[in-house]
Design a protein around this motif. Sequence first.
Motif, PDB file in Angstrom:
ATOM      1  N   ALA A  38      -0.487   6.132   1.747  1.00 24.09           N
ATOM      2  CA  ALA A  38       0.673   5.574   2.440  1.00 24.09           C
ATOM      3  C   ALA A  38       1.800   6.578   2.585  1.00 24.09           C
ATOM      4  O   ALA A  38       1.911   7.531   1.823  1.00 24.09           O
ATOM      5  CB  ALA A  38       1.191   4.361   1.679  1.00 24.09           C
ATOM      6  N   GLU A  40       5.632   6.403   2.043  1.00 19.63           N
ATOM      7  CA  GLU A  40       6.493   5.501   1.269  1.00 19.63           C
ATOM      8  C   GLU A  40       7.951   5.808   1.534  1.00 19.63           C
ATOM      9  O   GLU A  40       8.364   6.966   1.549  1.00 19.63           O
ATOM     10  CB  GLU A  40       6.191   5.646  -0.219  1.00 19.63           C
ATOM     11  N   GLU A  54       5.898   0.613   2.275  1.00 17.39           N
ATOM     12  CA  GLU A  54       4.779   1.540   2.444  1.00 17.39           C
ATOM     13  C   GLU A  54       4.105   1.264   3.784  1.00 17.39           C
ATOM     14  O   GLU A  54       3.895   0.107   4.148  1.00 17.39           O
ATOM     15  CB  GLU A  54       3.757   1.371   1.325  1.00 17.39           C
TER      16      GLU A  54
END
Length: 153
Positions: A38, A40, A54
């Motif tokens: 991800a 973030e 995310e």
Amino acid sequence: MPSPAWATAAAGAEAPSEFHLFEVVGYSRAKDLPTGMAIESSPFMLGGYRWVIEIFPNGRVPEDADFMALSFTLIQDVTRPLKVHALFTFVDQVAYHDPRVVRTNPITHVPSRVCMGCPRYIAREAFERSEHLKDDCFTVRWELIIVEDGLQQ
């Protein structure tokens, strides 16, 4: 790099609606992340609580690899789960930014440090053809209404 910002809009006597903007610059690089990885956001405060967002450009799990997934995590301890209405949109989807629309989403019970969200938010191919992606950038808006506080005893 992401450049988060937030604002608040009161909705009469009801709980206020708050939102956080998460801008992704350089989508062409982000889409090369493996499934389950991800982008973030930096931690931020919203509704008196600390959160992160995310974005999984290639899904969270292999069976969702053709979809972008969006999630949020409460990154502080609470004595009981928060009850919230939450909604992800792209910043250009203005019709969905009305707090009345957010209130139509089901109430979600949010415990501490558990990732929650939309595993199949948008098909990656549809996203890449959409107007949401401009100059290799896009902005996600996460709207939040806290219905019940998680710190009360």
